[in-house]
Design an enzyme around this catalytic site. Structure first.
Site, PDB file in Angstrom:
ATOM      1  N   CYS A   1       0.948  -0.988  -0.403  1.00  0.00           N
ATOM      2  CA  CYS A   1      -0.123  -0.495  -0.164  1.00  0.00           C
ATOM      3  C   CYS A   1       0.589   1.599   0.368  1.00  0.00           C
ATOM      4  O   CYS A   1       1.858   1.853  -1.043  1.00  0.00           O
ATOM      5  CB  CYS A   1      -1.195  -0.222   1.005  1.00  0.00           C
ATOM      6  SG  CYS A   1      -2.552   0.878   1.108  1.00  0.00           S
TER       7      CYS A   1
ATOM      8  N   HIS B   1      -3.588  -4.945   0.682  1.00  0.00           N
ATOM      9  CA  HIS B   1      -3.407  -5.509   2.015  1.00  0.00           C
ATOM     10  C   HIS B   1      -3.602  -7.062   1.731  1.00  0.00           C
ATOM     11  O   HIS B   1      -4.382  -7.757   2.044  1.00  0.00           O
ATOM     12  CB  HIS B   1      -4.362  -4.858   3.023  1.00  0.00           C
ATOM     13  CG  HIS B   1      -4.476  -3.608   2.781  1.00  0.00           C
ATOM     14  ND1 HIS B   1      -4.874  -2.415   4.002  1.00  0.00           N
ATOM     15  CD2 HIS B   1      -3.780  -2.412   2.610  1.00  0.00           C
ATOM     16  CE1 HIS B   1      -4.723  -1.738   4.383  1.00  0.00           C
ATOM     17  NE2 HIS B   1      -4.010  -1.284   2.792  1.00  0.00           N
TER      18      HIS B   1
ATOM     19  N   GLU C   1      -2.503  -9.305   3.854  1.00  0.00           N
ATOM     20  CA  GLU C   1      -3.175  -9.896   5.326  1.00  0.00           C
ATOM     21  C   GLU C   1      -4.667 -10.469   5.600  1.00  0.00           C
ATOM     22  O   GLU C   1      -4.291 -10.859   6.801  1.00  0.00           O
ATOM     23  CB  GLU C   1      -2.737  -8.826   6.422  1.00  0.00           C
ATOM     24  CG  GLU C   1      -3.508  -7.805   7.127  1.00  0.00           C
ATOM     25  CD  GLU C   1      -3.917  -6.686   6.618  1.00  0.00           C
ATOM     26  OE1 GLU C   1      -5.128  -6.604   5.631  1.00  0.00           O
ATOM     27  OE2 GLU C   1      -2.747  -6.518   5.289  1.00  0.00           O
TER      28      GLU C   1
END
Length: 385
Positions: free
Chosen positions: A269, A359, A361
């Site tokens: 990001c 992202h 995760e």
């Protein structure tokens, strides 16, 4: 964007009129939700149907008023496990139909209660579909939410919104980053040490690395190359974060030092935008950005399409149709958004460094991009070999 004095928790049980004012003069009226008072920020929309707790606690949403495109919000309440940071970072929250009663076995309280507890001013009963269409057509813009005694004549509220600073040119990453280094230990046997630069990191990110045997040292955004290399890291990670990457000269200088040492590097990001700048590419503000957990991205190195979690309003300006020559060797765009061809990833071909704009995760979000942490591990394994 700046946020002025927010609401009072003692007012939370009383539902009062509320108004959302956009900088172009468009006004939406509704009911107070969360704290009562006033707040200012950049109005943006997030397309995730789930994961509002992770969204609200994502530091990348600092100084933004988030519009939830999903019509019903708050059904699962608020728990003590899913926060991505120590607090809610959004400036304000806009929803259509808030849940009257939360229903989830993990819930400790309602979303409304948590917004009040953290003094986050919101508004409900808004036609969020019309609002989202307006923001898509006109672009993300400055806005204010006003409720209770903060409501004033429309022209006065509009003037106050228009007096707020723009997001373009805003330097926010130091506001949200840790002030002290902390360590997330490896799960099981320690295999690697990684220095993670906190530009607005989410809690799940170092946990995903720890699951792969990485001991993660999370450093402040102001960390220097000396701070990083005192750890003798196997790799360096640059996190997500808020604001305009054009203001992030310090992180760009640090990344340049990492690239000069050819240390394995992974950015996500804001970290992707920092890598873009370090390689000599420009950045620019998107009209309305990418926010949500359902954005289609193609990994051009494999041809696979993944559904990804996004939160960004700026992007890297790099050529999609060719390999670029940089002072650190050849670089190419590795990932691209299938909605609008925005650059979603970069990789160097002559040294171990890559980044993505989204992202991986998966908090909250799909797990399609989890392989990127394994790719980082592979770079560190290759460097060690």
């Amino acid at each position: 964007m700046t946020t002025s004095t927010k609401g009072n928790a003692s007012q939370r049980k009383e539902v009062l009129p509320a108004v959302l004012v956009l900088e172009d003069g468009r006004i939406f009226r509704g009911r107070s939700y969360g704290a009562v008072g006033e707040t200012f920020g950049e109005a943006v929309f997030s397309t995730g149907m789930t994961g509002y707790q992770e969204t609200l606690t994502d530091p990348s949403y600092d100084r933004q008023i988030v519009v939830a495109t999903a019509p019903q919000i708050g059904n699962t309440g608020w728990n003590d496990e899913d926060d991505e940071s120590s607090r809610i970072w959004v400036s304000g929250y806009v929803v259509r139909d808030p849940a009257r009663v939360p229903s989830n076995w993990r819930a400790k309280r309602s979303l409304d209660d948590e917004l009040v507890a953290q003094s986050v001013v919101g508004i409900s009963g808004v036609d969020t579909r019309a609002l989202t269409r307006h923001l898509r057509e006109r672009g993300s813009m400055r806005a204010g939410v006003f409720s209770g005694t903060a409501i004033a004549p429309d022209d006065e509220l509009l003037a106050r919104v228009q007096a707020q600073p723009q997001m373009k040119g805003a330097s926010l990453y130091e506001e949200v980053a840790t002030k002290e280094t902390y360590v997330v230990p490896a799960v099981g046997e320690k295999r690697f040490t990684v220095a993670a630069i906190d530009l607005g990191i989410k809690g799940m990110t170092p946990r995903r690395m720890a699951e792969r045997g990485i001991e993660v040292h999370v450093l402040p955004a102001t960390a220097t190359a000396e701070d990083v290399y005192a750890l003798e890291p196997d790799g360096v990670f640059f996190s997500n974060g808020p604001g305009d990457p054009a203001t992030a000269d310090g992180p760009v200088a640090l990344m340049t030092a990492v690239l000069e040492r050819r240390t394995p590097l992974f950015g996500i990001c804001f970290g992707n935008q920092i890598l873009g700048r370090a390689l000599g590419f420009g950045t620019y503000k998107l009209k309305y950005g990418h926010r949500g957990i359902n954005q289609p991205v193609q990994d051009r190195t494999t041809g696979k399409v993944e559904v990804t979690a996004h939160n960004h309003g700026f992007a890297v300006d790099a050529p999609l149709d060719r390999v670029s020559e940089t002072k650190f060797g050849r670089a190419e765009v590795s990932h691209v958004c299938l909605n609008d061809d925005v650059v979603e990833g970069l990789q160097l071909l002559d040294q171990p460094a890559f980044s993505v704009q989204y992202h991986p995760e998966a908090a909250a979000g799909p797990h399609d991009a989890a392989y990127l942490f394994d790719r980082f591990v592979s770079l560190m394994e290759g460097q060690r070999a």
